[in-house]
Scaffold this active site. Structure first.
Site: not given
Length: 496
Positions: A85, A122, A310
């Site tokens: 990620d 994120h 996600s």
């Protein structure tokens, strides 16, 4: 966090699904706006919503408490998770003992102030859902005792080439046993391109299938483009666990749980199951792009609310870790079969993850069938329309970020477990050659300076990466293109 949730004591004993285990009390600030509509706009797929709106939602603690009860008190002990990620940061709720920094393969790896750090927000949000734990506040994720290895590939502007993701998957496979007490058994990949190359040839598909063959469950977010779009690459590969989102609709009953309307769908390959993915409260990454762009998504000083596949993929990844702790001999095929067979039917799509039933289900005797990918197709086609751009020069064709890429040679090399030699991937120096202890995490893979060279007779690649602006690249559920950070915007001292 207790003010935001109500967990029904004793419900786990009844074998109920998550929707029946958790009730959520409204936690919206006065006058807060509703969750933004999922609007693709000019993005490749729908953007995840980042909002503090109330009405429905779950904290990672809600979900973690529920699934732990469903799994008989499991906490992920002995299971390693690879998070490919945007990196993670040292915030309360991510204990250093449970975090490993794998190699930083992102364009920010060449800046000392940005290396390993999540400048977008994120990766930190997903890490909190999976392995978060803060005794001071009671915050916890799904599998707080699992060991999470963060492999950073996405820069703050979202710039990442598919070749960097492939290299990260290769690294996770070859280093899955570096920690014998916590071998990597799960990869979380909330990344996807709009490439539609058939799985028989696609290199990204080959990479995830190679991980699957080597005993790693690949959990891929399906995408948020709604009913008119197919699953993203690699979620459309039948040999991964493709996850979509659902909503528990703020009730204690599982009967009104629904699949999220923004889930990508496909007539040829649909998502395998759904997990909670709407308004999930997890860890805030102060100063990151998401934090500064969506201040209304902050929940207090330490938390942040987001919706999308996600978040659902992170929930499912944590649940897989709990399942593997309880049933360590399960193969990836068996994990997928058990989770699909025991999923609770809900309106609007694939069934809802039911960990209580999965833990008790009989072990399937059959394996997935079908023709595996050969990996000899086009890297350019795997990208779809996603291209990184450097000094107005896009990376296109059969090139990785360093130069020519031969898929056939790579596929043979990675299948033999030799794509990485120390910190060199397919002959390109991308990282150092071993583990160090120089970051806040319990263990860190060493960094390296990328050597300069020319690419396609243009200055696409040079030896002054630090401070450059990059655009392009897409992560499932997020619109990244066009957001830039300079190295002067961040300091490593912010996270110590």
């Amino acid at each position: 966090m207790a003010a935001h949730r109500t967990v029904l004591a004793g419900a786990a004993a009844l074998g109920l699904t998550l929707g029946a285990l958790v009730a959520v009390t409204p936690a919206a600030a006065a006058g807060s706006a509703p969750v933004p509509a999922h609007d693709a706009g000019s993005a490749l797929w729908h953007a995840d919503a980042w909002s503090n709106a109330g009405g429905s939602g779950l904290t990672a603690t809600d979900i973690g408490t529920a699934y732990s009860a469903q799994a008989g008190g499991a906490d992920g002990t002995g299971v390693g998770i690879a998070l490919i990620d945007t990196g993670v940061v040292n915030v309360p709720g991510l204990p250093a003992a449970q975090i490993v920094n794998g190699p930083d393969l992102s364009f920010e790896s060449q800046s000392n102030n940005l290396r390993y750090l999540d400048t977008f927000g994120h990766g930190t949000h997903l890490a909190g859902i999976m392995v978060g734990s803060d005794p001071a506040t009671g915050f916890r994720g799904i599998a707080p005792k699992a060991k999470l290895t963060s492999i950073k590939v996405g820069a703050s502007g979202g710039a990442v080439d598919v070749s960097q993701v492939i290299a990260a998957i290769d690294w996770a496979v070859e280093h899955r046993g570096d920690d014998p007490a916590n071998p990597i058994r799960v990869i979380n990949l909330a990344y996807g391109t709009d490439g539609t190359q058939i799985t028989l040839y696609d290199p990204l598909n080959y990479a995830v299938e190679n991980a699957w063959r080597n005993g790693i469950v690949v959990v891929a977010a399906g995408g948020n483009a709604g009913a008119t779009a197919s699953l993203t690459n690699p979620a459309y590969d039948p040999f991964v666990l493709a996850v979509g989102s659902n909503s528990v609709n703020n009730t204690v009953a599982a009967t009104d749980d629904t699949a999220s309307s923004f889930n990508s769908r496909s007539t040829s390959r649909n998502i395998d199951l759904t997990a909670p993915g709407e308004q999930i409260v997890s860890l805030r990454d102060p100063g990151s792009y998401l934090d500064t762009t969506y201040p209304g998504a902050r929940v207090g000083d330490a938390y942040f609310r987001g919706s999308g596949t996600s978040q659902a993929s992170a929930v499912a990844t944590g649940a897989v870790a709990l399942l593997l702790q309880k049933r360590p001999t399960l193969t990836p095929d068996q994990v997928k079969a058990v989770l699909k067979a025991t999923a609770t039917p809900i309106a609007g799509g694939a069934g809802e993850l039911n960990l209580a039933a999965a833990v008790k289900a009989a072990t399937p005797s059959t394996a997935q069938t079908g023709t595996p990918s050969a990996g000899v197709g086009s890297l350019e086609t795997a990208r779809g329309t996603n291209h990184v751009v450097h000094d107005n020069q896009p990376l296109i064709g059969e090139y990785d970020i360093f130069g020519p890429f031969n898929p056939a040679v790579w596929a043979q090399t990675t299948r033999g477990g030799n794509a990485w030699v120390g910190g060199v991937w397919m002959g390109r120096r991308m990282a150092g050659d071993g583990w160090t202890g120089t970051s806040w995490a319990s263990k860190t893979w060493a960094a390296a300076t990328w050597s300069g060279q020319s690419w396609a007779a243009e200055a696409w690649y040079d030896d002054t990466w630090s401070g450059h602006y990059w655009s392009g690249g897409s992560w499932t559920g997020h619109y990244w293109s066009g957001h830039y950070w300079s190295s002067s915007s961040w300091s490593a001292q912010r996270w110590t």
